[in-house]
Design an enzyme around this catalytic site. Structure first.
Site, PDB file in Angstrom:
ATOM      1  N   PHE A   1       3.979   6.718   5.925  1.00  0.00           N
ATOM      2  CA  PHE A   1       3.781   5.957   4.699  1.00  0.00           C
ATOM      3  C   PHE A   1       5.069   5.472   4.047  1.00  0.00           C
ATOM      4  O   PHE A   1       5.155   5.351   2.819  1.00  0.00           O
ATOM      5  CB  PHE A   1       2.966   6.783   3.687  1.00  0.00           C
ATOM      6  N   CYS A   2       6.084   5.185   4.859  1.00  0.00           N
ATOM      7  CA  CYS A   2       7.371   4.709   4.335  1.00  0.00           C
ATOM      8  C   CYS A   2       7.903   5.651   3.259  1.00  0.00           C
ATOM      9  O   CYS A   2       8.439   5.222   2.226  1.00  0.00           O
ATOM     10  CB  CYS A   2       7.248   3.288   3.786  1.00  0.00           C
ATOM     11  N   ALA A   3       7.754   6.952   3.531  1.00  0.00           N
ATOM     12  CA  ALA A   3       8.230   7.970   2.587  1.00  0.00           C
ATOM     13  C   ALA A   3       8.662   9.197   3.378  1.00  0.00           C
ATOM     14  O   ALA A   3       8.180  10.305   3.151  1.00  0.00           O
ATOM     15  CB  ALA A   3       7.146   8.320   1.579  1.00  0.00           C
TER      16      ALA A   3
ATOM     17  N   CYS B   1       6.640   1.967   9.269  1.00  0.00           N
ATOM     18  CA  CYS B   1       6.967   3.345   8.886  1.00  0.00           C
ATOM     19  C   CYS B   1       6.021   4.350   9.498  1.00  0.00           C
ATOM     20  O   CYS B   1       5.761   5.394   8.915  1.00  0.00           O
ATOM     21  CB  CYS B   1       6.923   3.463   7.359  1.00  0.00           C
TER      22      CYS B   1
END
Length: 439
Positions: A357-359, A437
Protein backbone atom coordinates in the site's frame (compact mmCIF):
# COMPACT_ATOMS: atom_id res chain seq x y z
CA UNK A 1 -26.97 1.14 13.12
CA UNK A 2 -27.11 -0.52 9.67
CA UNK A 3 -26.00 0.55 6.20
CA UNK A 4 -28.37 -1.42 4.02
CA UNK A 5 -28.01 0.93 1.04
CA UNK A 6 -25.33 3.19 -0.44
CA UNK A 7 -25.40 6.72 0.89
CA UNK A 8 -24.98 8.18 -2.62
CA UNK A 9 -25.22 6.46 -6.03
CA UNK A 10 -21.92 5.85 -7.82
CA UNK A 11 -21.04 4.86 -11.37
CA UNK A 12 -20.58 1.08 -11.48
CA UNK A 13 -22.75 0.48 -8.44
CA UNK A 14 -24.79 -2.08 -10.39
CA UNK A 15 -21.89 -3.51 -12.42
CA UNK A 16 -21.88 -7.27 -12.97
CA UNK A 17 -18.63 -9.09 -13.74
CA UNK A 18 -17.96 -12.60 -15.08
CA UNK A 19 -16.64 -15.34 -12.78
CA UNK A 20 -14.15 -18.03 -13.76
CA UNK A 21 -16.49 -20.68 -12.40
CA UNK A 22 -19.28 -19.58 -14.74
CA UNK A 23 -21.99 -16.96 -14.66
CA UNK A 24 -21.54 -13.54 -13.20
CA UNK A 25 -21.91 -11.62 -9.95
CA UNK A 26 -22.48 -8.07 -8.80
CA UNK A 27 -19.08 -6.41 -8.57
CA UNK A 28 -18.17 -5.70 -4.95
CA UNK A 29 -15.86 -2.70 -4.96
CA UNK A 30 -13.82 -2.69 -1.75
CA UNK A 31 -10.90 -0.69 -3.15
CA UNK A 32 -12.08 2.86 -2.47
CA UNK A 33 -8.79 3.77 -0.77
CA UNK A 34 -6.99 3.40 -4.11
CA UNK A 35 -9.54 5.24 -6.26
CA UNK A 36 -13.19 5.89 -5.55
CA UNK A 37 -15.81 5.43 -8.25
CA UNK A 38 -17.32 8.60 -9.65
CA UNK A 39 -20.55 9.81 -8.13
CA UNK A 40 -23.39 9.62 -10.62
CA UNK A 41 -23.95 13.35 -10.14
CA UNK A 42 -20.31 14.00 -11.07
CA UNK A 43 -20.52 11.99 -14.29
CA UNK A 44 -23.81 13.69 -15.23
CA UNK A 45 -22.35 17.13 -14.61
CA UNK A 46 -19.23 16.34 -16.64
CA UNK A 47 -21.38 15.47 -19.65
CA UNK A 48 -23.07 18.86 -19.26
CA UNK A 49 -19.73 20.64 -19.14
CA UNK A 50 -18.00 18.84 -22.03
CA UNK A 51 -19.64 20.82 -24.87
CA UNK A 52 -18.35 24.04 -23.30
CA UNK A 53 -14.92 22.74 -22.39
CA UNK A 54 -12.13 25.10 -23.51
CA UNK A 55 -8.83 26.56 -22.37
CA UNK A 56 -9.00 28.84 -19.36
CA UNK A 57 -7.73 32.29 -18.31
CA UNK A 58 -6.52 33.43 -21.72
CA UNK A 59 -9.40 32.91 -24.15
CA UNK A 60 -11.90 35.53 -25.33
CA UNK A 61 -14.39 32.99 -26.65
CA UNK A 62 -17.65 32.22 -24.87
CA UNK A 63 -16.68 28.61 -24.07
CA UNK A 64 -13.32 29.74 -22.69
CA UNK A 65 -14.99 32.33 -20.48
CA UNK A 66 -17.47 29.76 -19.15
CA UNK A 67 -14.71 27.24 -18.50
CA UNK A 68 -12.60 29.87 -16.74
CA UNK A 69 -15.52 30.84 -14.51
CA UNK A 70 -16.18 27.18 -13.65
CA UNK A 71 -12.50 26.56 -12.90
CA UNK A 72 -12.18 29.54 -10.55
CA UNK A 73 -15.55 28.82 -8.94
CA UNK A 74 -14.23 25.34 -8.16
CA UNK A 75 -11.33 26.94 -6.31
CA UNK A 76 -13.75 28.85 -4.09
CA UNK A 77 -15.95 25.80 -3.51
CA UNK A 78 -13.02 23.65 -2.44
CA UNK A 79 -11.69 26.30 -0.09
CA UNK A 80 -15.08 26.86 1.53
CA UNK A 81 -15.71 23.13 1.95
CA UNK A 82 -12.38 22.70 3.76
CA UNK A 83 -12.85 25.70 6.03
CA UNK A 84 -9.90 27.52 4.47
CA UNK A 85 -8.97 30.96 5.74
CA UNK A 86 -9.77 33.92 3.48
CA UNK A 87 -6.12 34.43 2.55
CA UNK A 88 -5.28 30.75 1.98
CA UNK A 89 -4.17 29.64 -1.48
CA UNK A 90 -6.03 26.82 -3.23
CA UNK A 91 -3.71 25.32 -5.84
CA UNK A 92 -4.77 22.61 -8.27
CA UNK A 93 -2.24 19.87 -8.97
CA UNK A 94 -2.21 16.35 -10.42
CA UNK A 95 -2.78 14.44 -7.17
CA UNK A 96 -1.83 14.31 -3.48
CA UNK A 97 1.74 13.26 -4.29
CA UNK A 98 2.13 16.29 -6.55
CA UNK A 99 0.67 18.60 -3.90
CA UNK A 100 3.03 17.37 -1.19
CA UNK A 101 6.05 17.62 -3.47
CA UNK A 102 5.07 21.21 -4.24
CA UNK A 103 4.78 21.97 -0.53
CA UNK A 104 8.13 20.32 0.18
CA UNK A 105 9.76 22.71 -2.30
CA UNK A 106 8.36 25.68 -0.39
CA UNK A 107 9.21 24.89 3.25
CA UNK A 108 12.02 27.14 4.55
CA UNK A 109 13.56 24.77 7.05
CA UNK A 110 13.35 21.33 8.59
CA UNK A 111 10.31 19.06 8.63
CA UNK A 112 9.26 16.53 11.27
CA UNK A 113 7.11 13.51 10.46
CA UNK A 114 6.17 10.12 11.90
CA UNK A 115 7.23 6.82 10.37
CA UNK A 116 3.63 5.83 9.55
CA UNK A 117 3.27 7.88 6.37
CA UNK A 118 2.27 6.90 2.86
CA UNK A 119 5.23 7.24 0.51
CA UNK A 120 3.64 10.43 -0.88
CA UNK A 121 4.18 12.09 2.51
CA UNK A 122 7.56 10.49 3.10
CA UNK A 123 9.67 10.50 -0.06
CA UNK A 124 9.33 14.23 -0.96
CA UNK A 125 10.64 15.20 2.47
CA UNK A 126 13.62 12.89 2.18
CA UNK A 127 14.94 15.21 -0.53
CA UNK A 128 14.90 18.08 1.95
CA UNK A 129 15.69 18.52 5.65
CA UNK A 130 13.46 15.94 7.36
CA UNK A 131 13.49 14.25 10.75
CA UNK A 132 11.48 11.06 11.21
CA UNK A 133 10.02 10.32 14.65
CA UNK A 134 9.22 6.62 15.24
CA UNK A 135 5.61 6.28 16.35
CA UNK A 136 4.83 4.52 19.62
CA UNK A 137 2.25 1.85 20.37
CA UNK A 138 -0.25 4.46 21.50
CA UNK A 139 -1.40 7.68 19.92
CA UNK A 140 -0.87 9.57 23.18
CA UNK A 141 2.75 8.54 23.41
CA UNK A 142 3.31 9.32 19.72
CA UNK A 143 2.02 12.86 20.23
CA UNK A 144 4.33 13.23 23.21
CA UNK A 145 7.29 12.12 21.10
CA UNK A 146 6.50 14.75 18.44
CA UNK A 147 6.22 17.37 21.16
CA UNK A 148 9.57 16.33 22.64
CA UNK A 149 11.26 16.32 19.23
CA UNK A 150 10.15 19.88 18.53
CA UNK A 151 11.11 21.03 22.02
CA UNK A 152 14.60 19.59 21.61
CA UNK A 153 15.14 21.01 18.14
CA UNK A 154 12.78 23.42 16.37
CA UNK A 155 11.44 22.75 12.87
CA UNK A 156 9.45 24.71 10.32
CA UNK A 157 6.81 22.07 9.64
CA UNK A 158 5.18 18.96 11.04
CA UNK A 159 3.53 16.80 8.38
CA UNK A 160 1.17 13.91 9.17
CA UNK A 161 -1.42 11.68 7.60
CA UNK A 162 -4.99 12.65 8.40
CA UNK A 163 -6.14 9.04 8.16
CA UNK A 164 -3.90 6.05 7.55
CA UNK A 165 -4.25 4.46 4.14
CA UNK A 166 -3.36 1.12 5.78
CA UNK A 167 -5.44 0.98 8.96
CA UNK A 168 -7.90 3.86 8.57
CA UNK A 169 -6.92 5.30 11.95
CA UNK A 170 -7.24 9.09 12.19
CA UNK A 171 -4.92 11.52 13.93
CA UNK A 172 -6.15 14.39 16.16
CA UNK A 173 -5.39 17.33 13.91
CA UNK A 174 -6.29 20.09 16.34
CA UNK A 175 -4.00 18.65 19.03
CA UNK A 176 -1.18 18.23 16.53
CA UNK A 177 -1.63 21.80 15.32
CA UNK A 178 -1.46 23.04 18.91
CA UNK A 179 1.77 21.11 19.47
CA UNK A 180 3.33 22.37 16.24
CA UNK A 181 2.31 25.99 16.77
CA UNK A 182 3.55 26.01 20.38
CA UNK A 183 7.04 25.29 19.02
CA UNK A 184 6.82 27.75 16.12
CA UNK A 185 6.13 25.12 13.45
CA UNK A 186 3.26 24.72 11.03
CA UNK A 187 1.12 21.62 10.41
CA UNK A 188 0.60 19.96 7.03
CA UNK A 189 -1.84 17.09 6.53
CA UNK A 190 -1.93 14.39 3.89
CA UNK A 191 -5.71 14.33 3.53
CA UNK A 192 -5.96 11.75 0.75
CA UNK A 193 -7.79 9.27 3.00
CA UNK A 194 -9.39 11.84 5.31
CA UNK A 195 -11.28 14.19 3.01
CA UNK A 196 -13.33 11.39 1.34
CA UNK A 197 -14.52 10.20 4.78
CA UNK A 198 -14.73 13.14 7.18
CA UNK A 199 -15.45 16.86 7.20
CA UNK A 200 -12.28 18.93 7.65
CA UNK A 201 -12.12 22.51 8.92
CA UNK A 202 -8.66 24.00 8.45
CA UNK A 203 -9.33 27.21 10.36
CA UNK A 204 -11.00 25.46 13.30
CA UNK A 205 -8.37 22.73 13.59
CA UNK A 206 -5.45 25.05 12.96
CA UNK A 207 -4.17 23.06 9.98
CA UNK A 208 -1.82 25.18 7.89
CA UNK A 209 -1.70 23.00 4.75
CA UNK A 210 -3.83 20.17 3.39
CA UNK A 211 -3.29 18.00 0.32
CA UNK A 212 -5.80 15.59 -1.22
CA UNK A 213 -6.87 14.01 -4.51
CA UNK A 214 -10.00 14.07 -6.63
CA UNK A 215 -9.57 10.44 -7.63
CA UNK A 216 -10.05 9.44 -3.99
CA UNK A 217 -12.93 11.89 -3.54
CA UNK A 218 -15.48 10.51 -6.05
CA UNK A 219 -14.08 12.49 -9.00
CA UNK A 220 -11.53 10.15 -10.62
CA UNK A 221 -10.45 12.53 -13.37
CA UNK A 222 -6.93 13.41 -12.29
CA UNK A 223 -7.04 16.57 -10.18
CA UNK A 224 -5.31 17.21 -6.86
CA UNK A 225 -5.37 20.08 -4.38
CA UNK A 226 -2.95 21.87 -2.09
CA UNK A 227 -4.62 24.44 0.16
CA UNK A 228 -2.92 26.53 2.81
CA UNK A 229 -1.05 29.63 3.82
CA UNK A 230 0.22 31.70 0.93
CA UNK A 231 3.42 33.26 2.25
CA UNK A 232 5.75 30.26 1.75
CA UNK A 233 4.10 29.39 -1.56
CA UNK A 234 4.35 32.94 -2.91
CA UNK A 235 8.14 32.99 -2.57
CA UNK A 236 8.82 29.34 -3.43
CA UNK A 237 10.34 28.49 -6.81
CA UNK A 238 7.55 28.14 -9.38
CA UNK A 239 6.58 24.49 -9.39
CA UNK A 240 5.93 24.48 -13.14
CA UNK A 241 7.71 26.99 -15.34
CA UNK A 242 5.63 27.95 -18.32
CA UNK A 243 2.71 29.95 -19.64
CA UNK A 244 0.38 31.50 -17.08
CA UNK A 245 2.91 31.53 -14.24
CA UNK A 246 4.56 34.76 -15.38
CA UNK A 247 3.72 38.42 -15.89
CA UNK A 248 6.57 39.17 -18.30
CA UNK A 249 9.31 37.15 -19.97
CA UNK A 250 12.49 38.31 -21.67
CA UNK A 251 15.49 36.37 -22.86
CA UNK A 252 17.20 37.48 -19.65
CA UNK A 253 14.57 36.18 -17.23
CA UNK A 254 10.97 36.29 -16.08
CA UNK A 255 8.75 37.99 -13.54
CA UNK A 256 6.77 35.28 -11.72
CA UNK A 257 3.25 35.64 -10.44
CA UNK A 258 2.19 35.02 -6.85
CA UNK A 259 -0.84 33.07 -5.72
CA UNK A 260 -2.05 29.83 -7.34
CA UNK A 261 -1.01 30.98 -10.84
CA UNK A 262 2.65 30.82 -9.77
CA UNK A 263 2.43 27.02 -9.56
CA UNK A 264 -0.24 26.20 -12.18
CA UNK A 265 1.62 26.86 -15.43
CA UNK A 266 0.36 25.40 -18.67
CA UNK A 267 -3.15 24.24 -19.52
CA UNK A 268 -4.72 22.87 -16.34
CA UNK A 269 -6.99 19.87 -15.96
CA UNK A 270 -10.20 21.86 -16.24
CA UNK A 271 -12.54 18.87 -16.41
CA UNK A 272 -10.83 17.19 -13.46
CA UNK A 273 -11.20 20.33 -11.37
CA UNK A 274 -14.84 20.83 -12.37
CA UNK A 275 -15.58 17.18 -11.54
CA UNK A 276 -13.90 17.56 -8.15
CA UNK A 277 -15.95 20.66 -7.41
CA UNK A 278 -19.18 18.80 -8.12
CA UNK A 279 -18.09 15.92 -5.89
CA UNK A 280 -17.24 18.39 -3.12
CA UNK A 281 -20.67 19.93 -3.51
CA UNK A 282 -22.30 16.52 -3.05
CA UNK A 283 -20.22 15.85 0.07
CA UNK A 284 -21.09 19.27 1.43
CA UNK A 285 -24.79 18.48 1.11
CA UNK A 286 -24.51 15.26 3.12
CA UNK A 287 -25.69 15.15 6.70
CA UNK A 288 -22.38 14.76 8.61
CA UNK A 289 -23.94 12.44 11.18
CA UNK A 290 -25.46 10.14 8.57
CA UNK A 291 -22.17 10.10 6.64
CA UNK A 292 -20.19 9.16 9.75
CA UNK A 293 -22.71 6.56 10.93
CA UNK A 294 -22.90 4.90 7.51
CA UNK A 295 -19.16 4.21 7.36
CA UNK A 296 -18.82 3.42 11.05
CA UNK A 297 -21.49 0.74 10.81
CA UNK A 298 -19.79 -0.84 7.79
CA UNK A 299 -16.39 -0.80 9.45
CA UNK A 300 -17.71 -2.24 12.72
CA UNK A 301 -19.38 -5.12 10.91
CA UNK A 302 -16.33 -5.80 8.71
CA UNK A 303 -13.84 -5.82 11.59
CA UNK A 304 -16.15 -7.99 13.70
CA UNK A 305 -16.66 -10.46 10.84
CA UNK A 306 -12.95 -10.67 10.00
CA UNK A 307 -11.93 -11.23 13.62
CA UNK A 308 -14.32 -14.18 13.86
CA UNK A 309 -12.58 -15.99 10.98
CA UNK A 310 -9.77 -18.36 12.03
CA UNK A 311 -6.30 -17.10 11.22
CA UNK A 312 -7.43 -13.65 10.07
CA UNK A 313 -5.66 -10.74 11.76
CA UNK A 314 -6.85 -7.14 11.50
CA UNK A 315 -4.00 -4.63 11.78
CA UNK A 316 -3.94 -1.51 13.92
CA UNK A 317 -1.33 1.14 14.62
CA UNK A 318 -2.42 2.45 18.01
CA UNK A 319 -4.18 0.72 20.88
CA UNK A 320 -5.94 3.96 21.82
CA UNK A 321 -7.00 5.24 18.39
CA UNK A 322 -10.57 6.43 17.88
CA UNK A 323 -12.88 7.23 14.97
CA UNK A 324 -11.16 5.28 12.15
CA UNK A 325 -12.40 5.68 8.56
CA UNK A 326 -13.46 3.00 6.09
CA UNK A 327 -10.05 1.42 5.50
CA UNK A 328 -9.24 -2.00 7.03
CA UNK A 329 -6.08 -4.05 6.42
CA UNK A 330 -5.68 -7.68 7.39
CA UNK A 331 -3.71 -10.85 6.72
CA UNK A 332 -4.73 -14.51 6.52
CA UNK A 333 -2.37 -16.82 8.37
CA UNK A 334 -0.58 -19.25 6.05
CA UNK A 335 -2.03 -17.70 2.88
CA UNK A 336 -0.38 -15.52 0.26
CA UNK A 337 -2.41 -12.31 0.21
CA UNK A 338 -1.91 -11.99 -3.54
CA UNK A 339 -3.50 -15.41 -4.08
CA UNK A 340 -6.40 -14.52 -1.80
CA UNK A 341 -7.01 -11.30 -3.74
CA UNK A 342 -6.96 -13.15 -7.08
CA UNK A 343 -9.36 -15.77 -5.72
CA UNK A 344 -11.78 -13.14 -4.41
CA UNK A 345 -11.83 -11.42 -7.78
CA UNK A 346 -12.00 -14.47 -10.04
CA UNK A 347 -14.46 -16.58 -8.07
CA UNK A 348 -16.53 -14.00 -6.19
CA UNK A 349 -16.32 -10.73 -8.14
CA UNK A 350 -14.80 -8.88 -5.17
CA UNK A 351 -12.17 -6.23 -5.77
CA UNK A 352 -9.81 -5.23 -2.97
CA UNK A 353 -6.14 -4.34 -2.66
CA UNK A 354 -3.17 -6.57 -1.93
CA UNK A 355 0.39 -5.40 -1.31
CA UNK A 356 2.15 -2.97 0.98
CA UNK A 357 0.00 0.00 0.00
CA UNK A 358 2.88 2.42 -0.69
CA UNK A 359 3.60 2.47 3.04
CA UNK A 360 6.56 0.12 3.49
CA UNK A 361 7.91 1.58 6.77
CA UNK A 362 4.42 1.43 8.27
CA UNK A 363 3.99 -2.26 7.42
CA UNK A 364 7.42 -2.96 8.83
CA UNK A 365 6.32 -1.28 12.05
CA UNK A 366 3.27 -3.57 12.09
CA UNK A 367 5.51 -6.61 11.63
CA UNK A 368 4.11 -7.43 8.19
CA UNK A 369 6.91 -8.81 6.03
CA UNK A 370 4.73 -9.99 3.14
CA UNK A 371 1.92 -8.27 1.24
CA UNK A 372 -1.33 -7.77 3.15
CA UNK A 373 -4.96 -7.29 2.12
CA UNK A 374 -6.94 -4.07 2.35
CA UNK A 375 -10.69 -3.60 2.16
CA UNK A 376 -11.93 -0.02 1.84
CA UNK A 377 -15.37 1.44 1.27
CA UNK A 378 -17.32 4.66 1.16
CA UNK A 379 -20.49 6.38 0.06
CA UNK A 380 -21.38 3.78 -2.57
CA UNK A 381 -20.92 0.80 -0.23
CA UNK A 382 -23.51 -1.23 1.67
CA UNK A 383 -23.86 -4.08 4.15
CA UNK A 384 -24.09 -6.50 1.22
CA UNK A 385 -20.50 -5.65 0.21
CA UNK A 386 -19.15 -6.42 3.66
CA UNK A 387 -21.13 -9.65 3.98
CA UNK A 388 -19.92 -10.79 0.56
CA UNK A 389 -16.28 -10.41 1.61
CA UNK A 390 -16.77 -12.23 4.91
CA UNK A 391 -18.58 -15.11 3.19
CA UNK A 392 -15.92 -15.38 0.47
CA UNK A 393 -13.07 -15.47 2.99
CA UNK A 394 -14.90 -18.12 5.02
CA UNK A 395 -15.20 -20.22 1.86
CA UNK A 396 -11.50 -19.77 1.10
CA UNK A 397 -10.55 -20.91 4.59
CA UNK A 398 -12.94 -23.84 4.52
CA UNK A 399 -12.64 -25.12 0.96
CA UNK A 400 -9.84 -23.31 -0.82
CA UNK A 401 -9.97 -22.09 -4.44
CA UNK A 402 -12.16 -23.90 -6.94
CA UNK A 403 -9.96 -22.79 -9.88
CA UNK A 404 -6.26 -23.16 -10.57
CA UNK A 405 -3.82 -20.25 -10.22
CA UNK A 406 -0.16 -19.85 -11.12
CA UNK A 407 2.44 -17.40 -9.93
CA UNK A 408 4.20 -15.22 -12.51
CA UNK A 409 6.66 -12.52 -11.45
CA UNK A 410 5.28 -12.59 -7.92
CA UNK A 411 1.64 -12.27 -9.00
CA UNK A 412 -1.02 -14.96 -8.95
CA UNK A 413 -2.82 -15.36 -12.28
CA UNK A 414 -5.87 -17.38 -13.26
CA UNK A 415 -4.90 -20.37 -15.39
CA UNK A 416 -6.84 -20.47 -18.69
CA UNK A 417 -8.96 -17.54 -17.61
CA UNK A 418 -12.31 -17.85 -19.47
CA UNK A 419 -13.66 -14.42 -18.52
CA UNK A 420 -14.32 -12.16 -21.53
CA UNK A 421 -12.96 -8.63 -21.66
CA UNK A 422 -14.33 -5.52 -23.38
CA UNK A 423 -12.88 -4.95 -26.83
CA UNK A 424 -11.10 -1.82 -25.63
CA UNK A 425 -9.37 -3.65 -22.74
CA UNK A 426 -6.47 -5.84 -23.95
CA UNK A 427 -5.04 -8.69 -21.92
CA UNK A 428 -2.45 -7.43 -19.40
CA UNK A 429 1.20 -8.22 -19.93
CA UNK A 430 2.56 -10.85 -17.49
CA UNK A 431 3.78 -9.17 -14.34
CA UNK A 432 2.36 -5.75 -15.30
CA UNK A 433 0.07 -5.68 -12.25
CA UNK A 434 3.09 -5.72 -9.94
CA UNK A 435 4.04 -2.15 -10.91
CA UNK A 436 3.95 0.26 -8.00
CA UNK A 437 3.99 -0.51 -4.29
CA UNK A 438 2.94 -4.17 -4.29
CA UNK A 439 6.25 -5.52 -3.02
Amino acid sequence: MTSDCPLLPVIGGDLRVPLVTGGDARYVNLDYAASTPALESVATHLNEVLPLYASVHRGAGYASQVSTAAYEHARRLVGAFLGARTDDAVIFTRNTTDSLKLLASAVPGETVLLDIEHHANLLPWMEHAARVVPAAGTLEESLRLVDSELAARPASLVTVTGASNVTGETLPLRRLATIAHRHGARLAVDGAQLVPHRRVDLAFDGVDYLAFSGHKTYAPFGAGVLVGRRDWLDVAPPYLRGGGAVTTVTLDGADWRTGPARHEAGSPNVLGVVALARAIRALDELDPGAWHDHESALRERLVSGLEQLPGVRVHRLFSDSVDPVGVVSFTVEGADSRLVASYLSAEWGIGLRDGKFCAHPLLSRLGIAQPALRASFGLGSSDADVEALIAALAAFLGEGPAWRYEQIDGQWNVVDDPRPRPEWAPEPEPGSSSFGCAA
